[in-house]
Design a protein around this motif. Structure first.
Motif, PDB file in Angstrom:
ATOM      1  N   ALA A 124       0.797  -1.233   0.000  1.00  0.00           N
ATOM      2  CA  ALA A 124       0.000   0.000   0.000  1.00  0.00           C
ATOM      3  C   ALA A 124       0.823   1.273   0.000  1.00  0.00           C
ATOM      4  CB  ALA A 124      -0.920   0.013   1.232  1.00  0.00           C
ATOM      5  N   ARG A 125       2.153   1.152  -0.011  1.00  0.00           N
ATOM      6  CA  ARG A 125       2.972   2.345   0.257  1.00  0.00           C
ATOM      7  C   ARG A 125       2.793   3.464  -0.761  1.00  0.00           C
ATOM      8  NH1 ARG A 125       9.053  -0.189  -0.631  1.00  0.00           N
ATOM      9  NH2 ARG A 125       8.515  -1.542  -2.396  1.00  0.00           N
ATOM     10  N   GLU A 126       2.647   3.145  -2.036  1.00  0.00           N
ATOM     11  CA  GLU A 126       2.509   4.215  -3.021  1.00  0.00           C
ATOM     12  C   GLU A 126       1.206   4.978  -2.827  1.00  0.00           C
ATOM     13  OE1 GLU A 126       4.875   5.335  -4.822  1.00  0.00           O
ATOM     14  OE2 GLU A 126       6.142   3.736  -4.015  1.00  0.00           O
ATOM     15  N   LYS A 127       0.141   4.263  -2.530  1.00  0.00           N
ATOM     16  CA  LYS A 127      -1.137   4.940  -2.281  1.00  0.00           C
ATOM     17  C   LYS A 127      -1.087   5.751  -0.992  1.00  0.00           C
ATOM     18  CE  LYS A 127      -3.972   1.632  -4.819  1.00  0.00           C
ATOM     19  NZ  LYS A 127      -5.089   0.660  -4.748  1.00  0.00           N
ATOM     20  N   ILE A 128      -0.371   5.234   0.005  1.00  0.00           N
ATOM     21  CA  ILE A 128      -0.219   5.980   1.258  1.00  0.00           C
ATOM     22  C   ILE A 128       0.541   7.269   0.999  1.00  0.00           C
ATOM     23  CG2 ILE A 128       0.829   5.961   3.548  1.00  0.00           C
ATOM     24  CD1 ILE A 128       0.372   2.918   3.583  1.00  0.00           C
ATOM     25  N   ARG A 129       1.608   7.194   0.206  1.00  0.00           N
ATOM     26  CA  ARG A 129       2.384   8.394  -0.118  1.00  0.00           C
ATOM     27  C   ARG A 129       1.524   9.423  -0.830  1.00  0.00           C
ATOM     28  NH1 ARG A 129       7.745   5.216  -2.173  1.00  0.00           N
ATOM     29  NH2 ARG A 129       9.053   5.516  -0.340  1.00  0.00           N
ATOM     30  N   GLU A 130       0.707   8.959  -1.766  1.00  0.00           N
ATOM     31  CA  GLU A 130      -0.139   9.870  -2.534  1.00  0.00           C
ATOM     32  C   GLU A 130      -1.122  10.614  -1.645  1.00  0.00           C
ATOM     33  OE1 GLU A 130      -2.031   7.446  -5.410  1.00  0.00           O
ATOM     34  OE2 GLU A 130      -0.179   6.997  -6.521  1.00  0.00           O
ATOM     35  N   ARG A 131      -1.549   9.976  -0.556  1.00  0.00           N
ATOM     36  CA  ARG A 131      -2.556  10.583   0.302  1.00  0.00           C
ATOM     37  C   ARG A 131      -1.965  11.276   1.513  1.00  0.00           C
ATOM     38  NH1 ARG A 131      -8.024   7.019   0.118  1.00  0.00           N
ATOM     39  NH2 ARG A 131      -7.837   6.293  -2.019  1.00  0.00           N
TER      40      ARG A 131
END
Length: 508
Positions: A124-131
């Protein structure tokens, strides 16, 4: 796995919510700085049990601190407490931890690499970074970590800490320090230094900032950084001594140093570098972080601010001996080291990496190399491709040329032995130079009128900010040389013309 997918969904749904909790009301609120240093010491001593006890106390007063939650995850993992480690790591991510690149390299987390929570965070890290919250939302979108002379990185973002630390120090030490700010360079400074030393220090770091912005990073760091030069009474708070003269903690936006020469230049390079890594969302490996910072420890600069050349310091002889003895790892091995492994052999690797950067700079390629590093980093995080692109040669050829360059320079005389030129004094580091503790009979210093408690601040045209710099400056002189030595006597500055005499005449 279904379980991991559920955890990832929960994290993504919660990643825009960050805890806003009030400090615990306590009758005897501990010093935040002192408690953080105790936690770092506990980890350095490989005592995770004590570190966890201290972290729990810390979180009572500053709950939701992603740095300490991440540290707690490491502590539990080191003790084999997998479930507790995973729970704390998940809390850290919910509270804002975003340095996933470092997380994947952190050897402390090895015991939970196969845990569902850890794997879900990776998914999930890329989505977490985006948010992640932006500065406009009142948060920070930076991934951060701690950089220190003695320990690998452990910490990540906490917005606004530089200003907070500055105001806290001013509130508690307002009568003992001078407080200054430089909005253009986003610096907040506190020191007990005399006016002349404060002016020279600010000129030095702003000149270095301007150079690094123009040649490497394009802009100063986004956040204000607190630069603190503590007096001797306050050094114990920060674990500063002769072996550790300073450190920069990016999560706190705080630089602390007792050496306003080489140590300050080293740690200040971290300030600018970390600011740029934040902006481009890259985490360069430890050999680059520490090698680049070490490069700036010693340089010659012109009045226009341009750094003319990077000079050898005491690290050169270490590298020369290692290269001559065939005791250096290959560059590929060195560049692939984890932060922990790099720091465990810092006494060897700092000199080697500084030498690598001196070689790159001596070929006029420092600017091009850094631009290539940024461009090639997504495909190669070791830095090998950047060097090959810069020099147009395979890495093994570049390394071979570097070894020949090191050998050709030979060993530098940076010690004072029997028969060498000497001032004829004993001294210890002072906040703005070297305080004289003994003046030998028959010495050039005694003849010129130097006294105990005089503070040496300059020899010839070289500023002296530590006993190390004093020794290096004297090692360049010869018996019979007459040199101007600037001293501070109380609040007054004097210049003494001292004739260098051989060491044996005043050692008895």
């Amino acid at each position: 796995m279904k379980k991991r997918h559920l955890i990832a969904c929960l994290m993504i749904g919660m990643c825009s919510f960050f805890s806003i909790t009030s400090d615990a009301s306590a009758q005897a609120r501990p010093s935040r700085t002192a408690l953080e240093r105790q936690i770092v010491r506990a980890f350095d001593r490989e005592d995770p049990r004590r570190a966890l006890l201290l972290i729990e106390r810390y979180l009572q007063y500053w709950p939701g601190d992603e740095d300490m939650l991440y540290n707690a995850a490491c502590g539990h993992a080191m003790l084999g407490e997998r479930e507790e480690s995973a729970e704390r790591l998940l809390e850290a991510v919910r509270e804002g931890f975003r340095d996933f690149d470092y997380m994947t390299q952190d050897e402390d987390l090895e015991p939970i690499r196969d845990h569902d929570v850890y794997l879900a965070i990776l998914e999930a890290r890329e989505k977490i970074r985006e948010r992640a919250p932006t500065a406009e939302d009142g948060g920070s979108n930076a991934d951060e970590t701690r950089t220190s002379e003695n320990a690998p990185a452990r910490e990540s973002p906490r917005g606004g800490r530089g200003s907070e630390e500055f105001e806290s120090w001013r509130r508690d030490h307002g009568e003992d320090y001078f407080f200054e700010s430089d909005p253009g360079h986003r610096l907040l400074v506190a020191s007990p230094l005399p006016e002349e030393a404060r002016r020279e220090m600010m000129e030095m770091i702003t000149r270095q900032s301007d150079y690094m912005v123009e040649h490497l990073f394009g802009a100063v760091q986004a956040d204000h950084v607190f630069v603190l030069v503590p007096d001797k009474a306050d050094c114990a708070i920060f674990d500063l001594d002769q072996s550790t003269a300073g450190w920069y903690e990016h999560s706190r936006r705080m630089l602390v140093t007792t050496d306003i020469g080489a140590s300050l230049r080293h740690e200040f390079a971290h300030v600018l570098h970390w600011g740029h890594m934040d902006r481009i969302n890259q985490r360069h490996p430890m050999w680059i972080q520490e090698g680049l910072a070490s490069l700036f420890e010693e340089y010659a600069s012109g009045r226009d601010g341009d750094i003319l050349r990077f000079l050898p310091n005491e690290r050169h002889n270490v590298t020369f001996d290692l290269v001559n003895g065939g005791d250096t790892p290959s560059w590929r091995q060195l560049f692939a080291l984890s932060p922990t492994r790099f720091m465990r052999a810092a006494n060897r690797f700092y000199p080697i990496t500084r030498s690598i950067f001196r070689y790159v700079a001596s070929k006029g390629e420092l600017d091009a190399w850094y631009a290539n590093l940024v461009d090639t980093f997504p495909e190669d995080q070791t830095g090998v491709h950047a060097l090959e692109k810069t020099f147009g040669q395979p890495i093994d050829r570049i390394e071979s040329n570097w070894r020949s360059w090191v050998r050709a320079m030979g060993r530098r005389d940076n010690t004072i032995t029997r028969g060498d030129a000497s001032l004829g004094i004993q001294a210890e580091s002072e906040v703005d130079g070297c305080r004289v503790t003994l003046v030998h009979e028959g010495s050039g210093a005694r003849d010129a009128g130097m006294q105990v408690d005089d503070v040496i601040v300059k020899i010839g045209g070289t500023s002296i900010r530590s006993t190390r710099e004093l020794m290096l400056a004297i090692a360049k002189l010869r018996v019979g040389d007459v040199v101007p030595v600037r001293i501070r006597r109380g609040d007054d500055y004097l210049q003494l013309m001292i004739t260098m005499k051989p060491l044996p005449s005043f050692t008895n």
